[in-house]
Design an enzyme around this catalytic site. Sequence first.
Site, short mmCIF file in Angstrom:
data_model
loop_
_atom_site.label_atom_id
_atom_site.label_comp_id
_atom_site.label_asym_id
_atom_site.label_seq_id
_atom_site.Cartn_x
_atom_site.Cartn_y
_atom_site.Cartn_z
N ASP A 193 0.84 -1.21 0.00
CA ASP A 193 0.00 0.00 0.00
C ASP A 193 0.88 1.26 0.00
O ASP A 193 0.34 2.38 -0.08
CB ASP A 193 -1.02 -0.01 1.15
CG ASP A 193 -0.39 -0.06 2.52
OD1 ASP A 193 0.85 -0.14 2.61
OD2 ASP A 193 -1.14 -0.01 3.52
N SER A 194 2.20 1.10 0.02
CA SER A 194 3.10 2.23 -0.22
C SER A 194 2.80 2.85 -1.59
O SER A 194 3.17 4.00 -1.85
CB SER A 194 4.56 1.80 -0.15
OG SER A 194 4.78 0.68 -1.00
N ASP A 205 -1.06 -6.07 0.01
CA ASP A 205 -1.45 -5.47 1.29
C ASP A 205 -2.95 -5.31 1.41
O ASP A 205 -3.62 -4.81 0.48
CB ASP A 205 -0.83 -4.07 1.40
CG ASP A 205 0.50 -4.08 2.12
OD1 ASP A 205 0.74 -4.99 2.94
OD2 ASP A 205 1.30 -3.16 1.87
N LYS A 262 -1.03 -9.49 3.17
CA LYS A 262 -0.31 -8.97 4.34
C LYS A 262 -1.17 -7.91 5.01
O LYS A 262 -1.87 -7.15 4.34
CB LYS A 262 1.02 -8.37 3.87
CG LYS A 262 1.78 -7.59 4.95
CD LYS A 262 3.20 -7.28 4.54
CE LYS A 262 3.41 -5.95 3.82
NZ LYS A 262 2.94 -4.75 4.54
N GLU A 273 -1.10 -5.26 8.82
CA GLU A 273 -0.19 -4.72 9.83
C GLU A 273 -0.70 -5.00 11.24
O GLU A 273 -1.84 -4.65 11.57
CB GLU A 273 -0.03 -3.20 9.62
CG GLU A 273 0.60 -2.87 8.27
CD GLU A 273 0.80 -1.36 8.08
OE1 GLU A 273 0.57 -0.58 9.03
OE2 GLU A 273 1.19 -0.98 6.96
N GLU A 316 9.54 -3.99 10.18
CA GLU A 316 9.84 -2.65 9.65
C GLU A 316 10.37 -1.72 10.75
O GLU A 316 9.72 -1.49 11.77
CB GLU A 316 8.57 -2.03 9.02
CG GLU A 316 8.86 -0.66 8.40
CD GLU A 316 7.89 -0.23 7.33
OE1 GLU A 316 6.89 -0.93 7.09
OE2 GLU A 316 8.16 0.84 6.72
#
Length: 259
Positions: free
Chosen positions: A47-48, A86, A114, A116, A183
């Site tokens: 999602d960056s 993501d 993925k 978070e 991260e």
Amino acid sequence: MNPTKITADTIRAMKGRGEKIAALTAYDYPLAKMLDEAGVPFLLVGDSLGMVVLGYPDTTLVTMADMEHHVRAVARAKPQALVTADLPFGSYDTVADAVANARRLIAAGAEAVKAEGGRAILPQVQAIVAAGIPYCGHLGMLPQHVREEGGYHIKGRTETEREALLADARALEAAGAFTMVLEIITPPVAKEITASLTIPTIGIGSGPDCDGQILVTFDLIGFFPWFTPRFVKPRTNCAAAIQAAVGEWKASLVARVVK
Ligand code: KIV
């Protein structure tokens, strides 16, 4: 099926063989094809993309529709690499949403998802794994929490943070994650987490002792020149190459104008 296709099991098994995992972000067809041809086994439709492709100030504005659009583009490259996508901010707040949205990403062409967090989202992780979807964890600095945390802060500096990270990592492994991103965690804590798990860790800004490393590809190739994280050493300067090529082409047009 392509016999050399990389799966979540392939990535998990790399740790047992002591093979380092090279992972990079891919957001579209040409980049996915280039990275795959370069032999990168793990592609993340991260999602960056919200920041480096869509121009958002952070990743919290990325939608499921954005992610599906980019996952489809990457999947069209039919990479041998594993394609992980993501789950964006707000898409896995409940167990039902987590499973439904993970299924949407798989339907778009992702092969793993993925999200978070650790114990805070464990029921969601367990449900995704129970639905048969390979799951990649993400611990440490969590970009989707940037607004509540007021910035991007290194994690693992205090004993409380170290213990929480270790407990989160063990919980994700027990829930069935096949790997996890660490991260911006202090390198000694990232090393300790890595040594305490049987599944591989993939670090970003967390020191050299993770089982693999992931970067935002644009940072690595100098394609987003307005910001480069301090832990990235760009290997080339694509932005400068593009601007030089465009400048030369434009100059050649101007030179051809008949007066
Ligand atoms: O969105 C992303 O690109 C990521 C990587 C930085 C790990 O989550």
